[in-house]
Design an enzyme around this catalytic site. Structure first.
Site, PDB file in Angstrom:
ATOM      1  N   ASN A   1       0.541  -1.305  -0.471  1.00  0.00           N
ATOM      2  CA  ASN A   1      -0.159  -0.214   0.304  1.00  0.00           C
ATOM      3  C   ASN A   1       0.911   1.499  -0.061  1.00  0.00           C
ATOM      4  O   ASN A   1       1.729   1.720  -1.006  1.00  0.00           O
ATOM      5  CB  ASN A   1      -0.624  -0.084   1.006  1.00  0.00           C
ATOM      6  CG  ASN A   1      -0.924  -0.375   2.435  1.00  0.00           C
ATOM      7  OD1 ASN A   1      -0.241  -1.636   2.579  1.00  0.00           O
ATOM      8  ND2 ASN A   1      -1.075   0.470   3.087  1.00  0.00           N
ATOM      9  N   ASP A   2       1.048   2.008   1.048  1.00  0.00           N
ATOM     10  CA  ASP A   2       1.589   3.314   0.820  1.00  0.00           C
ATOM     11  C   ASP A   2       2.812   3.784   0.351  1.00  0.00           C
ATOM     12  O   ASP A   2       3.305   2.858   0.728  1.00  0.00           O
ATOM     13  CB  ASP A   2       0.744   4.359   2.217  1.00  0.00           C
ATOM     14  CG  ASP A   2      -0.426   3.832   2.919  1.00  0.00           C
ATOM     15  OD1 ASP A   2      -1.304   3.674   2.374  1.00  0.00           O
ATOM     16  OD2 ASP A   2      -0.068   4.728   3.986  1.00  0.00           O
TER      17      ASP A   2
END
Length: 705
Positions: free
Chosen positions: A64-65
């Site tokens: 993710n991020d």
């Protein structure tokens, strides 16, 4: 303006003894593999038809991020939230990939693995060029990572999130945790995502981090990256329908003038974005070394006016029809307006007073409608608080809407953003002055988020400020955790973002990986409608992937049957540049990933004056109820048209409109054989001009260009 990190040395600070290395190990590494912007061995489409060709993905497992973005010694480093043990969120660690051109990536061994005591959440990296931290030497200064330690129940700080430090003396490939961690702990379980830069004017480091559930950004200063002093905070402001995450503060010139600069504060939000679910908003203003002050801050809510409905005393003269399916229940409206959150529902917030319309009575399955008494439109705006599901009339699976009905026709319609936070919607009804109207709440949706929230309907002389009035990095569904690089060449402000949405991120139909990054974008500030706003475009390096155009046309009408462009090569991304001119058409749109029963549409709606990205029939949409969507950005035509740059990969569409003044980004999962490209106009004639279609990257078949 922040340039490269050039603070003076910290006198009298010899390097401390290094802690035991807890750097990447071969056992946790995914292995290195050369990639064409994310085609991390095997090649794009080789192991899965939706493996992107020009967007970074890990070889396997969950991502993710983006974290720790920095350009150092000729290399762009991309760290990212990563689960080394599976394809769903968990075991948060920092993965790592490197590039010399932002287009071709080499996946590196794991950078910061999780431990029994801490999971490694998001953060940033700086080059401590003059060894202010004392963690290196003058001859061998360190890269320093500030990250969030999410402490586990096995630690001495169970449930706490605090900021910790790691450093690298080999250019970012291996890392050691600082023995004095954490370096900043406020005793909170929601304190995270540090981003650090050198504040040149003051001569110290500045950190931004969030207290997520308070919707606040905290600012701190430090002389050595170890000891931190609180400066100020900012927020809550503008979109507050979810937690605030991943802040970023940086300075940019306005209209290219280095003597006229502004500071930009990016704040990511989950949920509660303008398109529903997670997204990224921003503020433009001033940072004086202590406090950030925005130039353009809107107070939510409408001007004073006539309250048509507030539901504090029941439904009154509204006609309420429950139980359209004949199951004998009181759903979806119940016998009276709700007093807030209903059983099985996430917390409902943002309404006024004690009661509101909440069609979650009995859950999402029941169907029904409620209609107000007639009223005369004698003000220019109808303002109303709306929340709940993003189920518009134009979508599939039934709608959950608040409609304005005149002479039996729906003339305005609103829906929630898949959030239980009510937000202001404003309808300009000046063209309906003197007409008689009714409000109608319809809950015809039976799946997830198949409900609507309504409160405080006001006739006013002006609009209420709501989500569409705020500044957003992207108006699509899949652009989150946007954060910028430190120390880029020529001080270019380059961002990357996770191309996903927390609503369905763990269910996207990909394997053996899950998660992709959006294309790197360069940000600039331009004066738009009298104030500085961000303009975004793909970095110039994308042009290195350009193939020869397969279609070019100066101008052509769109016939009633549509204008077919050359189909794409299976598995190969492409870019379309064109100007859409609706003329007399109600809608005109570019259709990509088009097949017999599917297409993703980038179009313009003339009546609504909005550019939209519609993936309602984009292929595989059934893996999650929130995936089907049509996102839109308000946009007036310029000289009768809107200029678009559309980048299409195997599982994504990114739209850059009006020179980058607005962007929309969506994941899509079409059939591999859906390679059609066309333009269609509905409800009248339209045209396109300055059309160029070109492939991107090498031919996946290996054939020569």
């Amino acid at each position: 303006m922040h340039r490269r990190s050039r603070p003076g040395p910290r006198p009298g600070s010899p390097p401390p003894s290094r802690p035991t290395a807890l750097a990447a190990t071969a056992a946790l590494a995914t292995g290195a593999a050369l990639a064409l912007t994310g085609t991390v061995a095997p090649a794009a489409g080789a192991d899965h038809p939706h493996r992107p060709a020009i967007h970074f993905t890990p070889a396997q497992n969950w991502m993710n991020d983006p974290n720790g973005l920095i350009y150092h010694d000729g290399v762009y480093h991309l760290y990212f939230q990563y689960n080394p043990e599976g394809d769903r969120w968990g075991n948060m660690s920092w993965g790592h990939a490197t590039s010399t051109d932002l287009m071709t990536w080499e996946e590196q061994p794991l950078a910061l693995p999780y431990t029994d005591e801490e999971h490694v959440f998001s953060g940033g990296i700086v080059f401590d060029e003059h060894n202010t931290s004392g963690l290196g030497t003058a001859e061998d200064p360190p890269l320093v990572a500030l990250y969030t330690s999410a402490y586990t129940d096995s630690s001495e700080r169970p449930g706490i999130q605090a900021q910790s430090l790691a450093y690298s003396l080999d250019g970012g490939y291996t890392w050691e945790r600082y023995e004095g961690n954490p370096v900043l702990d406020i005793g909170s379980g929601e304190f995270r995502d540090p981003k650090v830069f050198w504040y040149e004017e003051g001569g110290y480091w500045v950190m931004s981090a969030v207290v997520a559930t308070e919707r606040k950004v905290h600012f701190y200063r430090s002389d050595d990256l170890v000891e931190w002093e609180f400066l100020s905070d900012f927020g809550p402001a503008h979109a507050v329908g979810g937690v605030w995450e991943v802040p970023d503060l940086f300075e940019l010139p306005v209209d290219g003038d280095p003597s006229d600069t502004r500071w930009v504060l990016v704040v990511n939000l989950n949920p509660g974005s303008v398109a529903g679910g997670s997204g990224a908003q921003y503020f433009v203003g001033d940072f004086d070394g202590t406090r950030f002050t925005p130039e353009h801050l809107l107070e939510p809510g409408p001007p004073d006016g006539e309250v048509l409905a507030d539901f504090e005393d029941g439904y009154g003269d509204w006609e309420v029809v429950n139980d359209l399916d004949g199951t004998g229940g009181d759903g979806p409206f119940g016998t009276a307006p709700a007093s807030g959150t209903l059983p099985g529902q996430q917390e409902v917030v943002g309404y006024e007073g004690d009661r509101l319309v909440n069609t979650f009575v009995g859950g999402d399955a029941p169907r029904g409608h409620a209609t107000s008494p007639e009223f005369t439109i004698d003000r220019d705006f109808v303002n109303l608080l709306v929340g709940g599901g993003n189920k518009p009339r134009t979508g599939e699976g039934g709608h959950a809407t608040v409609d304005l009905v005149v002479d039996g026709e729906v003339v305005r319609s609103a829906t929630g953003g898949d959030t239980e936070h009510l937000d202001w919607v404003s309808w300009d009804v000046s063209d309906l002055a003197g007409r008689t109207a009714r409000l109608r709440v319809e809950d015809d949706a039976t799946g997830g988020w198949g409900h609507v929230l309504l409160d405080h309907v006001v006739l006013s002389d002006g609009p209420a400020a709501g989500l569409a009035d705020y500044d957003w990095l992207d108006w699509g569904r899949d652009y989150y955790a946007a954060v910028s690089y430190n120390d880029t060449p020529d001080d270019a402000r380059v961002t990357m973002a996770w191309m996903n949405n927390w609503q369905y991120a763990q269910d996207t139909p990909t394997s053996p990986w899950r998660g992709a990054m959006a294309l790197p974008r360069q940000l600039e500030l331009e004066t738009v409608d009298g104030r500085p706003r961000l303009v975004q475009n793909p970095v110039d390096q994308l042009e290195s992937l350009y193939g020869e155009p397969v279609y070019e046309r100066d101008r052509t009408q769109v016939p009633a049957s549509g204008l077919d462009l050359p189909p794409a090569e299976p598995g190969r991304p492409y870019q379309v540049e064109l100007t859409l001119r609706p003329g007399g058409a109600g809608e005109i749109g570019l259709r990509v990933h088009e097949g017999a029963d599917q297409a993703t549409v980038v179009g313009y709606n003339t009546a609504a004056q909005e550019l939209f990205l519609d993936r309602s029939a984009s292929g595989d949409t059934g893996f999650h109820h929130a995936f089907t969507s049509r996102s839109a950005v308000p946009m007036a035509l310029e000289d009768g048209g809107v200029r678009l740059r559309v980048v299409v990969d195997t599982s994504s569409v990114e739209v850059f409109a009006a020179g980058g003044r607005a962007t929309l980004t969506d994941l899509v999962f079409p059939d591999p054989g859906a390679t059609g490209i066309s333009v269609r106009a509905d409800g009248g004639g339209g045209s396109v001009e300055d059309v160029t279609v070109r492939p991107l990257g090498p031919d996946p078949s290996g054939a020569a260009e």
